[in-house]
Scaffold this active site. Sequence first.
Site, PDB file in Angstrom:
ATOM      1  N   CYS A 172      46.618   3.206 -54.213  1.00 40.40           N
ATOM      2  CA  CYS A 172      45.661   3.060 -54.034  1.00 40.40           C
ATOM      3  C   CYS A 172      45.043   3.516 -55.286  1.00 40.40           C
ATOM      4  CB  CYS A 172      45.364   4.768 -53.289  1.00 40.40           C
ATOM      5  SG  CYS A 172      43.970   4.477 -51.616  1.00 40.40           S
ATOM      6  N   ASP A 229      42.286  -5.110 -45.608  1.00 39.47           N
ATOM      7  CA  ASP A 229      42.248  -3.387 -46.918  1.00 39.47           C
ATOM      8  C   ASP A 229      40.598  -4.202 -46.476  1.00 39.47           C
ATOM      9  OD1 ASP A 229      41.281  -2.513 -48.861  1.00 39.47           O
ATOM     10  OD2 ASP A 229      43.001  -2.084 -49.146  1.00 39.47           O
ATOM     11  N   HIS A 261      44.789  -1.339 -45.960  1.00 39.58           N
ATOM     12  CA  HIS A 261      45.053  -0.549 -46.915  1.00 39.58           C
ATOM     13  C   HIS A 261      45.812   0.196 -46.882  1.00 39.58           C
ATOM     14  CE1 HIS A 261      43.367   0.659 -50.828  1.00 39.58           C
ATOM     15  NE2 HIS A 261      43.276   2.023 -50.651  1.00 39.58           N
TER      16      HIS A 261
END
Length: 294
Positions: A172, A229, A261
């Site tokens: 991330c 994502d 994601h």
Amino acid sequence: MSAEPMQTSDVIGLTKVAPFSRRGFMTATAAVTAGYTLAAGPVRADVIKTDTDGLTAGEAKIKVADGEMPGYFARPNGVSNPPVVLVAMEIFGLHEYVRDVTRRLAKLGAFAVAPDYYFRKGDLTKITDIPQLLPLVNSKPDAELLSDLDSTVAWAKSQGGDTGRLGIIGFCRGGRTVWEYSAHSGALKAGVAFYGPPVDPPNPLWPKSPTQLAPEMKAPVLGLYGEADTGIPVAQVEALKAALAEAKKPAEFKIYPGAPHGFHADYRSSYRKEAADDAWSQMQGWLKKYKVLG
């Protein structure tokens, strides 16, 4: 009138995940007791738990320019000079998922260290919602971040780690950190970025995005991304890939069809086991290829 916190692409990806049923999730109390953050949403009941058998693991105190930075480390017992792998966390602080990943790396033979480089902002694991977190993590200057990581490497070396075999992995926002550090550190042998945003929103504290840094990359990076994502379009990943190819920098990418994601985050509803398992295997292969892992 308060400004809206800057929505970064990693946060958009975090918050726009398919709806899920509450079944199979811990209560908030259980999640907190187990050491997970609540800001990321409900915590899955069947999270991966890695024990410390054969490992030494615990809290680290890392000397930085302005004091001491907390961290968490795990290393294999009975191994002299193990390779060093930095773990760059998401925006949620040094919570149980990050610690577990650190232990997983130690099981692979690494001296893994996760520095809490947001420590100057307080304990982010205690903040329960993303809008509160954003101004804190978005105010972290890249220069300070890179310096904190250099300090972590120096600490690992002082503890007997082999920084001649240095790697970094991140998730991330920590995936972005991997790209940034790979353009900064001449000592780094390889990096693996799990869904790290290639493009930044305007922020004077972040002078260059990963894509802008492509010509400056000093270590080969493997980028692992989810095709679904919502914050990082595949086109952005392809543009980063093209920029690296044009600069003749060694990098590889794998995009997982249908994966959102945070697909590796086994504590969240975004977890996709097949993609996560494959990505972990790709990460190991990459770190072995560049002689970080044995």
